[in-house]
Write a protein that holds these residues in place. Structure first.
Motif, PDB file in Angstrom:
ATOM      1  N   UNK A  93     -11.884   8.975  24.880  1.00  0.00           N
ATOM      2  CA  UNK A  93     -10.720   9.341  24.079  1.00  0.00           C
ATOM      3  C   UNK A  93     -10.504  10.851  24.125  1.00  0.00           C
ATOM      4  N   UNK A  94      -9.260  11.252  24.008  1.00  0.00           N
ATOM      5  CA  UNK A  94      -8.973  12.686  23.927  1.00  0.00           C
ATOM      6  C   UNK A  94      -9.340  13.192  22.534  1.00  0.00           C
ATOM      7  N   UNK A  95      -8.906  12.423  21.542  1.00  0.00           N
ATOM      8  CA  UNK A  95      -9.195  12.791  20.154  1.00  0.00           C
ATOM      9  C   UNK A  95     -10.034  11.673  19.534  1.00  0.00           C
ATOM     10  N   UNK A  96     -11.172  12.046  18.964  1.00  0.00           N
ATOM     11  CA  UNK A  96     -12.032  11.056  18.301  1.00  0.00           C
ATOM     12  C   UNK A  96     -12.347  11.551  16.901  1.00  0.00           C
ATOM     13  N   UNK A  97     -11.990  10.751  15.928  1.00  0.00           N
ATOM     14  CA  UNK A  97     -12.163  11.109  14.521  1.00  0.00           C
ATOM     15  C   UNK A  97     -13.070  10.063  13.893  1.00  0.00           C
ATOM     16  N   UNK A  98     -14.122  10.502  13.225  1.00  0.00           N
ATOM     17  CA  UNK A  98     -15.080   9.539  12.667  1.00  0.00           C
ATOM     18  C   UNK A  98     -15.452   9.887  11.235  1.00  0.00           C
ATOM     19  N   UNK A  99     -15.218   8.951  10.337  1.00  0.00           N
ATOM     20  CA  UNK A  99     -15.691   9.054   8.955  1.00  0.00           C
ATOM     21  C   UNK A  99     -15.225  10.272   8.179  1.00  0.00           C
ATOM     22  N   UNK A 100     -13.989  10.698   8.389  1.00  0.00           N
ATOM     23  CA  UNK A 100     -13.509  11.885   7.665  1.00  0.00           C
ATOM     24  C   UNK A 100     -13.345  11.581   6.178  1.00  0.00           C
ATOM     25  N   UNK A 101     -13.795  12.525   5.355  1.00  0.00           N
ATOM     26  CA  UNK A 101     -13.664  12.358   3.908  1.00  0.00           C
ATOM     27  C   UNK A 101     -13.311  13.688   3.266  1.00  0.00           C
ATOM     28  N   UNK A 102     -12.442  13.611   2.249  1.00  0.00           N
ATOM     29  CA  UNK A 102     -12.106  14.817   1.484  1.00  0.00           C
ATOM     30  C   UNK A 102     -11.885  14.457   0.025  1.00  0.00           C
ATOM     31  N   UNK A 103     -12.577  15.148  -0.858  1.00  0.00           N
ATOM     32  CA  UNK A 103     -12.300  14.987  -2.279  1.00  0.00           C
ATOM     33  C   UNK A 103     -11.836  16.333  -2.825  1.00  0.00           C
ATOM     34  N   UNK A 106      -7.139  23.039   8.648  1.00  0.00           N
ATOM     35  CA  UNK A 106      -6.580  23.723   7.490  1.00  0.00           C
ATOM     36  C   UNK A 106      -7.232  23.245   6.200  1.00  0.00           C
ATOM     37  N   UNK A 107      -7.827  22.051   6.256  1.00  0.00           N
ATOM     38  CA  UNK A 107      -8.616  21.526   5.140  1.00  0.00           C
ATOM     39  C   UNK A 107      -9.981  21.186   5.705  1.00  0.00           C
ATOM     40  N   UNK A 108     -11.029  21.637   4.990  1.00  0.00           N
ATOM     41  CA  UNK A 108     -12.376  21.384   5.484  1.00  0.00           C
ATOM     42  C   UNK A 108     -12.881  20.042   4.971  1.00  0.00           C
ATOM     43  N   UNK A 109     -13.243  19.108   5.876  1.00  0.00           N
ATOM     44  CA  UNK A 109     -13.714  17.799   5.415  1.00  0.00           C
ATOM     45  C   UNK A 109     -15.054  17.897   4.693  1.00  0.00           C
ATOM     46  N   UNK A 110     -15.295  16.986   3.750  1.00  0.00           N
ATOM     47  CA  UNK A 110     -16.607  16.895   3.093  1.00  0.00           C
ATOM     48  C   UNK A 110     -17.590  16.184   4.017  1.00  0.00           C
ATOM     49  N   UNK A 111     -17.068  15.299   4.832  1.00  0.00           N
ATOM     50  CA  UNK A 111     -17.919  14.558   5.769  1.00  0.00           C
ATOM     51  C   UNK A 111     -17.061  14.116   6.937  1.00  0.00           C
ATOM     52  N   UNK A 112     -17.747  13.775   8.049  1.00  0.00           N
ATOM     53  CA  UNK A 112     -17.035  13.258   9.213  1.00  0.00           C
ATOM     54  C   UNK A 112     -16.885  14.299  10.304  1.00  0.00           C
ATOM     55  N   UNK A 113     -16.325  13.861  11.423  1.00  0.00           N
ATOM     56  CA  UNK A 113     -16.206  14.761  12.567  1.00  0.00           C
ATOM     57  C   UNK A 113     -14.892  14.542  13.312  1.00  0.00           C
ATOM     58  N   UNK A 114     -14.481  15.601  13.992  1.00  0.00           N
ATOM     59  CA  UNK A 114     -13.294  15.570  14.846  1.00  0.00           C
ATOM     60  C   UNK A 114     -13.724  16.102  16.208  1.00  0.00           C
TER      61      UNK A 114
END
Ligand code: ADP
Ligand code: MG
Length: 275
Positions: free
Chosen positions: A10-20, A65-73
């Motif tokens: 994949x070009x873009x892979x996003x896994x388990x992103x979380x933000x509170x 622009x927003x820092x995730x609490x968890x997960x990866x890009x």
């Protein structure tokens, strides 16, 4: 990266992103969690959902622009650093991975620069030939008059074309558009959507298209992710999801789209029943 087969990676892979987010009165609001998806090279993914469902939070985590609490890009198999890197070259390289187009193009446009200056400035910064500015202007359908105009001298549609050209000047792998046509008249919307399809075909840039408008997403994306209250309730090929939605919330969103014989009261009642 010698082992990766292009069609599998994949070009873009996003896994388990979380933000509170912290709430003013204490406690926390989970704006997004468990967000996982991939986009192939030249692919197009839609993120849909009602206002407040967490779409912008996800878009902003992608660009940083927003820092995730968890997960990866990851882009092209390389994880993106959570923080903006220090060195100039590293910052520019990061900008070339993912660019964003906002609903309000003024966000990314310097009011003092003409359209051409805006583009040549971005091109110079990224070590590209200044002459590419004319190609970009042509690509987004801005003429010689518009090239010499400043943002306030352009129409809403023209400004959004310039914002798209500004993002493309960086030669990004992924373009994230957050409600990028929401503020435009429907006829101008159609022009910009057509333009984005052409750009995707001609440049191979991947699109992440955030919108509350299912009709718009239907036209421009291959895959779709439906968000509700910070989670993904349904995801899959856009045509399949829209033709045969499995989740009641997706059905509700579809039932809320105005069409011939449509009764807004039905949509309001169905929404109330879901709580
Ligand atoms: N900076 C912030 N601080 C606190 N709450 C936020 C912030 N940004 C967004 N939210 C909240 O997070 C939720 C999701 O917002 P958002 O991602 O903007 O959704 P959408 O783009 O789908 O409308 C909303 O409840 C919103 O009020
Ligand atoms: Mg939003």
């Amino acid at each position: 990266m010698t082992t990766a087969t292009p069609e599998a990676a994949p070009l873009l892979a996003v896994a388990g992103l979380r933000k509170t987010y912290g709430l003013p009165g204490g406690g926390r609001l989970t704006a997004a969690h468990g967000i996982t998806f991939t986009v192939p090279p030249g692919g197009s993914l839609g993120i849909v959902g009602e206002s407040g469902s967490g779409k912008t939070t996800v878009a902003r985590m992608l660009v940083g622009l927003v820092r995730p609490d968890a997960g990866s890009v990851s882009v092209s198999g390389q994880p993106r650093a959570l923080r903006t890197p220090r060195g100039r070259d590293a910052r520019l390289a990061r900008a070339r991975e993912i660019q964003m187009v906002f609903q309000d193009p003024y966000v990314s446009l310097d009011p003092r620069l003409t359209a051409r200056q805006c583009l040549t400035t971005a091109l110079r910064l990224h070590g590209r030939e200044k002459t590419v500015a004319d190609e970009l202007l042509d690509q987004v359908g801005l003429g010689t008059r518009e090239a010499e105009a400043r943002p306030h001298g352009l129409s809403g549609g023209q400004r959004q074309r310039l914002a798209i050209a500004r993002a493309l000047a960086v030669d990004p792998k992924v373009l994230v558009l957050d409600e990028a046509v929401a503020a435009l008249d429907v006829s101008i919307q159609a022009q910009i959507l057509q333009l984005l399809s052409e750009i995707r075909r001609d440049t191979g840039v991947a699109l992440v298209f955030v919108s509350h408008d299912l009709a718009v997403v239907h036209h421009i994306t291959d895959e779709v992710l439906v968000m509700r209250r910070g989670t993904v309730v349904e995801q899959g090929p856009t045509a399949e999801v829209l033709a045969g939605p499995q989740d009641p919330y997706t059905r509700l969103l579809l039932a809320s789209v105005p069409r011939a014989g449509w009764n807004p009261a039905d949509a309001v009642n169905a929404r109330a029943a879901m709580a």
